[in-house]
Design an enzyme around this catalytic site. Structure first.
Site, PDB file in Angstrom:
ATOM      1  N   ASN A 180       0.816  -1.211   0.000  1.00 58.87           N
ATOM      2  CA  ASN A 180       0.000   0.000   0.000  1.00 58.87           C
ATOM      3  C   ASN A 180       0.858   1.273   0.000  1.00 58.87           C
ATOM      4  O   ASN A 180       1.675   1.488   0.890  1.00 58.87           O
ATOM      5  CB  ASN A 180      -0.904  -0.022   1.247  1.00 58.87           C
ATOM      6  CG  ASN A 180      -2.124   0.868   1.105  1.00 58.87           C
ATOM      7  OD1 ASN A 180      -2.344   1.460   0.046  1.00 58.87           O
ATOM      8  ND2 ASN A 180      -2.926   0.954   2.158  1.00 58.87           N
ATOM      9  N   HIS A 205     -14.173  -5.230  11.225  1.00 56.37           N
ATOM     10  CA  HIS A 205     -13.954  -3.991  11.985  1.00 56.37           C
ATOM     11  C   HIS A 205     -15.241  -3.243  12.281  1.00 56.37           C
ATOM     12  O   HIS A 205     -15.918  -2.799  11.354  1.00 56.37           O
ATOM     13  CB  HIS A 205     -13.069  -3.037  11.184  1.00 56.37           C
ATOM     14  CG  HIS A 205     -11.728  -3.590  10.840  1.00 56.37           C
ATOM     15  ND1 HIS A 205     -10.811  -2.877  10.124  1.00 56.37           N
ATOM     16  CD2 HIS A 205     -11.154  -4.781  11.102  1.00 56.37           C
ATOM     17  CE1 HIS A 205      -9.715  -3.608   9.969  1.00 56.37           C
ATOM     18  NE2 HIS A 205      -9.909  -4.768  10.551  1.00 56.37           N
ATOM     19  N   ARG A 245     -13.248  -6.416  15.720  1.00 55.25           N
ATOM     20  CA  ARG A 245     -12.304  -5.398  16.187  1.00 55.25           C
ATOM     21  C   ARG A 245     -13.067  -4.096  16.393  1.00 55.25           C
ATOM     22  O   ARG A 245     -13.890  -3.740  15.543  1.00 55.25           O
ATOM     23  CB  ARG A 245     -11.208  -5.207  15.126  1.00 55.25           C
ATOM     24  CG  ARG A 245     -10.084  -4.318  15.570  1.00 55.25           C
ATOM     25  CD  ARG A 245      -9.117  -4.038  14.435  1.00 55.25           C
ATOM     26  NE  ARG A 245      -9.443  -2.785  13.794  1.00 55.25           N
ATOM     27  CZ  ARG A 245      -8.654  -2.175  12.893  1.00 55.25           C
ATOM     28  NH1 ARG A 245      -7.514  -2.729  12.534  1.00 55.25           N
ATOM     29  NH2 ARG A 245      -9.008  -1.040  12.356  1.00 55.25           N
ATOM     30  N   TYR A 286      -6.975   6.577  14.184  1.00 51.81           N
ATOM     31  CA  TYR A 286      -6.744   5.421  13.327  1.00 51.81           C
ATOM     32  C   TYR A 286      -7.963   4.490  13.354  1.00 51.81           C
ATOM     33  O   TYR A 286      -8.496   4.188  14.424  1.00 51.81           O
ATOM     34  CB  TYR A 286      -5.503   4.616  13.761  1.00 51.81           C
ATOM     35  CG  TYR A 286      -5.540   3.271  13.102  1.00 51.81           C
ATOM     36  CD1 TYR A 286      -5.213   3.145  11.757  1.00 51.81           C
ATOM     37  CD2 TYR A 286      -6.017   2.146  13.767  1.00 51.81           C
ATOM     38  CE1 TYR A 286      -5.334   1.932  11.106  1.00 51.81           C
ATOM     39  CE2 TYR A 286      -6.144   0.934  13.131  1.00 51.81           C
ATOM     40  CZ  TYR A 286      -5.802   0.837  11.802  1.00 51.81           C
ATOM     41  OH  TYR A 286      -5.952  -0.357  11.152  1.00 51.81           O
ATOM     42  N   ASP A 288      -6.877  -2.454  17.796  1.00 47.61           N
ATOM     43  CA  ASP A 288      -5.586  -2.145  17.159  1.00 47.61           C
ATOM     44  C   ASP A 288      -5.059  -0.807  17.678  1.00 47.61           C
ATOM     45  O   ASP A 288      -5.697   0.231  17.492  1.00 47.61           O
ATOM     46  CB  ASP A 288      -5.794  -2.076  15.634  1.00 47.61           C
ATOM     47  CG  ASP A 288      -4.484  -1.983  14.863  1.00 47.61           C
ATOM     48  OD1 ASP A 288      -3.424  -1.861  15.508  1.00 47.61           O
ATOM     49  OD2 ASP A 288      -4.533  -2.034  13.622  1.00 47.61           O
ATOM     50  N   HIS A 340      -2.142   0.314  16.702  1.00 51.02           N
ATOM     51  CA  HIS A 340      -1.469   0.804  15.486  1.00 51.02           C
ATOM     52  C   HIS A 340      -0.157   1.519  15.782  1.00 51.02           C
ATOM     53  O   HIS A 340       0.081   2.644  15.318  1.00 51.02           O
ATOM     54  CB  HIS A 340      -2.420   1.694  14.666  1.00 51.02           C
ATOM     55  CG  HIS A 340      -2.273   1.499  13.191  1.00 51.02           C
ATOM     56  ND1 HIS A 340      -1.651   2.422  12.383  1.00 51.02           N
ATOM     57  CD2 HIS A 340      -2.636   0.490  12.382  1.00 51.02           C
ATOM     58  CE1 HIS A 340      -1.663   1.978  11.132  1.00 51.02           C
ATOM     59  NE2 HIS A 340      -2.258   0.802  11.102  1.00 51.02           N
ATOM     60  N   GLU A 397      -3.525  -5.140  19.565  1.00 51.46           N
ATOM     61  CA  GLU A 397      -2.630  -5.278  18.414  1.00 51.46           C
ATOM     62  C   GLU A 397      -1.624  -4.133  18.313  1.00 51.46           C
ATOM     63  O   GLU A 397      -1.985  -2.974  18.550  1.00 51.46           O
ATOM     64  CB  GLU A 397      -3.496  -5.315  17.147  1.00 51.46           C
ATOM     65  CG  GLU A 397      -2.695  -5.443  15.874  1.00 51.46           C
ATOM     66  CD  GLU A 397      -3.580  -5.343  14.644  1.00 51.46           C
ATOM     67  OE1 GLU A 397      -4.805  -5.567  14.734  1.00 51.46           O
ATOM     68  OE2 GLU A 397      -3.040  -5.037  13.571  1.00 51.46           O
ATOM     69  N   GLU A 432       2.034  -7.084  11.385  1.00 54.90           N
ATOM     70  CA  GLU A 432       1.532  -6.872  10.021  1.00 54.90           C
ATOM     71  C   GLU A 432       2.567  -6.180   9.130  1.00 54.90           C
ATOM     72  O   GLU A 432       2.481  -6.283   7.913  1.00 54.90           O
ATOM     73  CB  GLU A 432       0.210  -6.094  10.033  1.00 54.90           C
ATOM     74  CG  GLU A 432       0.329  -4.657  10.483  1.00 54.90           C
ATOM     75  CD  GLU A 432      -1.000  -3.927  10.548  1.00 54.90           C
ATOM     76  OE1 GLU A 432      -2.006  -4.572  10.879  1.00 54.90           O
ATOM     77  OE2 GLU A 432      -1.021  -2.720  10.249  1.00 54.90           O
ATOM     78  N   ARG A 475       1.089 -11.588  13.261  1.00 52.42           N
ATOM     79  CA  ARG A 475       0.203 -10.979  12.258  1.00 52.42           C
ATOM     80  C   ARG A 475       0.770 -10.980  10.852  1.00 52.42           C
ATOM     81  O   ARG A 475       0.146 -10.458   9.917  1.00 52.42           O
ATOM     82  CB  ARG A 475      -0.071  -9.530  12.677  1.00 52.42           C
ATOM     83  CG  ARG A 475      -0.871  -9.408  13.940  1.00 52.42           C
ATOM     84  CD  ARG A 475      -2.346  -9.324  13.677  1.00 52.42           C
ATOM     85  NE  ARG A 475      -2.710  -8.113  12.969  1.00 52.42           N
ATOM     86  CZ  ARG A 475      -3.654  -8.040  12.046  1.00 52.42           C
ATOM     87  NH1 ARG A 475      -4.307  -9.115  11.681  1.00 52.42           N
ATOM     88  NH2 ARG A 475      -3.943  -6.887  11.455  1.00 52.42           N
ATOM     89  N   GLU A 530      -7.920 -11.843   9.700  1.00 47.95           N
ATOM     90  CA  GLU A 530      -8.629 -10.579   9.476  1.00 47.95           C
ATOM     91  C   GLU A 530      -9.312 -10.607   8.113  1.00 47.95           C
ATOM     92  O   GLU A 530      -8.733 -11.067   7.133  1.00 47.95           O
ATOM     93  CB  GLU A 530      -7.613  -9.424   9.530  1.00 47.95           C
ATOM     94  CG  GLU A 530      -8.245  -8.054   9.385  1.00 47.95           C
ATOM     95  CD  GLU A 530      -7.189  -6.933   9.457  1.00 47.95           C
ATOM     96  OE1 GLU A 530      -6.003  -7.206   9.161  1.00 47.95           O
ATOM     97  OE2 GLU A 530      -7.571  -5.807   9.812  1.00 47.95           O
ATOM     98  N   TRP A 570       2.255   6.593  12.530  1.00 50.60           N
ATOM     99  CA  TRP A 570       0.825   6.591  12.196  1.00 50.60           C
ATOM    100  C   TRP A 570       0.219   5.244  12.526  1.00 50.60           C
ATOM    101  O   TRP A 570       0.801   4.220  12.286  1.00 50.60           O
ATOM    102  CB  TRP A 570       0.627   6.891  10.699  1.00 50.60           C
ATOM    103  CG  TRP A 570      -0.823   6.708  10.338  1.00 50.60           C
ATOM    104  CD1 TRP A 570      -1.854   7.544  10.668  1.00 50.60           C
ATOM    105  CD2 TRP A 570      -1.404   5.615   9.622  1.00 50.60           C
ATOM    106  NE1 TRP A 570      -3.035   7.032  10.202  1.00 50.60           N
ATOM    107  CE2 TRP A 570      -2.786   5.840   9.560  1.00 50.60           C
ATOM    108  CE3 TRP A 570      -0.886   4.460   9.036  1.00 50.60           C
ATOM    109  CZ2 TRP A 570      -3.676   4.960   8.937  1.00 50.60           C
ATOM    110  CZ3 TRP A 570      -1.751   3.585   8.419  1.00 50.60           C
ATOM    111  CH2 TRP A 570      -3.142   3.841   8.369  1.00 50.60           C
TER     112      TRP A 570
HETATM  113  O1  LIG Z   1      -5.646  -4.195   9.255  1.00 50.36           O
HETATM  114  C1  LIG Z   1      -5.000  -3.626  10.127  1.00 50.36           C
HETATM  115  O2  LIG Z   1      -4.878  -4.032  11.271  1.00 50.36           O
HETATM  116  C2  LIG Z   1      -4.289  -2.387   9.775  1.00 50.36           C
HETATM  117  O3  LIG Z   1      -3.629  -1.847  10.622  1.00 50.36           O
HETATM  118  C3  LIG Z   1      -4.417  -1.881   8.394  1.00 50.36           C
HETATM  119  C4  LIG Z   1      -3.219  -1.068   7.966  1.00 50.36           C
HETATM  120  O4  LIG Z   1      -3.312   0.232   8.458  1.00 50.36           O
HETATM  121  C5  LIG Z   1      -3.158  -1.050   6.461  1.00 50.36           C
HETATM  122  O5  LIG Z   1      -3.127  -2.367   5.984  1.00 50.36           O
HETATM  123  C6  LIG Z   1      -1.981  -0.286   5.945  1.00 50.36           C
HETATM  124  O6  LIG Z   1      -1.902  -0.403   4.558  1.00 50.36           O
END
Ligand SMILES: O=C(O)C(=O)C[C@H](O)[C@H](O)CO
Length: 402
Positions: A37, A122, A147, A159, A210, A212, A236, A262, A283, A339, A402
């Site tokens: 992404n 989500h 989530r 986020y 999450d 993040h 997460e 992730e 993840r 997910e 972020w």
């Molecule tokens: O799916 C998640 O838990 C995410 O944190 C999504 C991410 O922000 C997203 O995949 C970034 O490209």
């Protein structure tokens, strides 16, 4: 059998996806996802300019050898661009091998270990009442794991929370959007969200959240401790995990389960986290972590240390990744959860797929291969459209994760 063509297809049916298509001299083809992404074209170029020419003429059945050739042969190891490119090749090769065998991919991995793959989606809202309504809507759809994310008073954007009430889409056209962040406001508010969910809907559903990558270890420890009464399935990415040792501190303070990975792209990114049992769920997923060949290695290693899988499955990984991941999940002995954010309708049309969803569980289907294809003619109608993930700044303007 030989690979005779290797094509890279970049398309934007609602969002950008990079797909590798390999074709053999027998006319069998396989596809793999290479989407990163916001950096899609870097992987497309890596594949087109440096990998595709090396694949033509090779025997597609030699998956392990091709994996090692691309990993060790590049000399420059790891990193999201390299590992996404290798993953796409690996996914396409497994797709071909399973098609040639006339079997769904999970059968080649060792067969089904379960009847279905529990997926989470989500529920997000601008405030707690809106999030509670969304939670109920996902429960009605049958989801057993949900989530939750919600807006925080005093913070304009958070986020996981969409601005318009539609499904959350972080990437924006043009330059990356700048968002604000206040750890204090978030930490003081977010436990109330879990309290409200449990008070209204009880403890039957699996509740996920999450963070993040926004906290420091001691802040994450405080959050984990504060939310223990609400029995989260996982918290997460509480802390950016380049420094794996940092998770020792969180672990010493809380029993809230932790999911990380992730953004990881190899076993080396999570070696210590797994070895020391500093996390409960890994993840990493197929596209960014070297495909089935490498994720299987990570999962087997994790199994030795009581760590289960919880593959990343956002809508910015293509349906090809989702299809292959469902085969992986159906097989992997130490499965936790998968997910599934869902896709915009045009994406589902560009990528015909064999998977199904019933009452909170997905199944990859019985089609030979990983069960996902690409309609190239339709894909051509959706040209690449640059979009970037946001960046975040603290209230004083300092750039933060972020
Ligand atoms: O799916 C998640 O838990 C995410 O944190 C999504 C991410 O922000 C997203 O995949 C970034 O490209």
């Amino acid at each position: 059998m030989k690979i005779v063509r290797a094509d890279v297809i970049v398309t934007c049916p609602g969002r950008n996806f990079v797909t590798l298509k390999l074709v053999t001299d027998d006319g069998v083809h396989g596809i793999g996802d290479a989407t990163l992404n916001g950096r899609e074209l870097a992987v497309a170029s890596y594949l087109r300019d440096h990998v595709c020419p090396l694949l033509v003429g090779r025997d597609p059945h030699r998956i392990e050898d091709i994996w090692q050739y691309l990993y060790k042969g590049a000399y420059w190891r790891r990193g999201p661009v390299t590992m996404s490119a290798i993953a796409a090749v690996d996914m396409a090769l497994w797709d071909i091998k399973a098609k040639v065998a006339g079997l769904p991919l999970y059968q080649l991995l060792g067969g089904a270990s379960r009847d279905g793959v529990m997926v989470y989606s989500h529920a997000t809202g601008r405030d707690i009442p809106e999030t509670l309504d969304r939670y109920a809507a996902y429960q009605e759809k049958g989801f057993k794991a949900i989530r939750v994310q919600c807006g925080v008073p005093g913070m304009e954007s958070v986020y996981g929370v969409s601005k318009g009430g539609d499904s959350y889409e972080p990437a924006t056209k043009g330059w990356p959007e700048e968002q604000g962040w206040s750890t204090e406001k978030y930490l003081n508010y977010v436990p109330k969200l879990f309290e409200a969910v449990r008070a209204k809907y009880g403890f039957d559903g699996h509740l996920l959240h999450d963070v993040h990558h926004r906290l420091t270890p001691i802040e994450a420890a405080r959050l984990g401790k504060a939310v223990e009464p609400y029995a989260l399935f996982w918290m997460e990415d509480p802390v950016a995990a380049e420094n794996q040792e940092a998770y020792r501190l969180i672990r010493q303070h809380t029993t809230t389960p932790i999911a990380v990975g992730e953004v990881f792209n190899s076993i080396w990114d999570c070696k210590l986290l797994i070895e020391e049992q500093l996390i409960d769920y890994i993840r990493a997923t197929l596209t960014h972590a070297g495909g089935i060949t490498h994720l299987r290695r990570i999962a087997d290693f994790a199994a030795l240390h009581h760590v289960r899988t919880g593959c990343h499955g956002p809508s910015d990984l293509s349906p090809a990744c989702m299809g292959a991941a469902l085969h992986f999940d159906l097989w992997v002995p130490n499965f936790g959860v998968q997910e599934y954010m869902g896709y915009p309708e045009p994406a589902l049309e560009v990528f015909p797929h064999a998977w199904s969803f019933t009452d909170g569980y997905m199944h990859p289907g019985e089609a030979p291969g990983h069960g996902v294809d690409i309609d190239e003619k339709l894909a051509a109608r959706f040209p690449y459209d640059p979009a970037y993930l946001p960046v975040a700044r603290l209230e004083d303007g300092t750039l933060t994760s972020w």
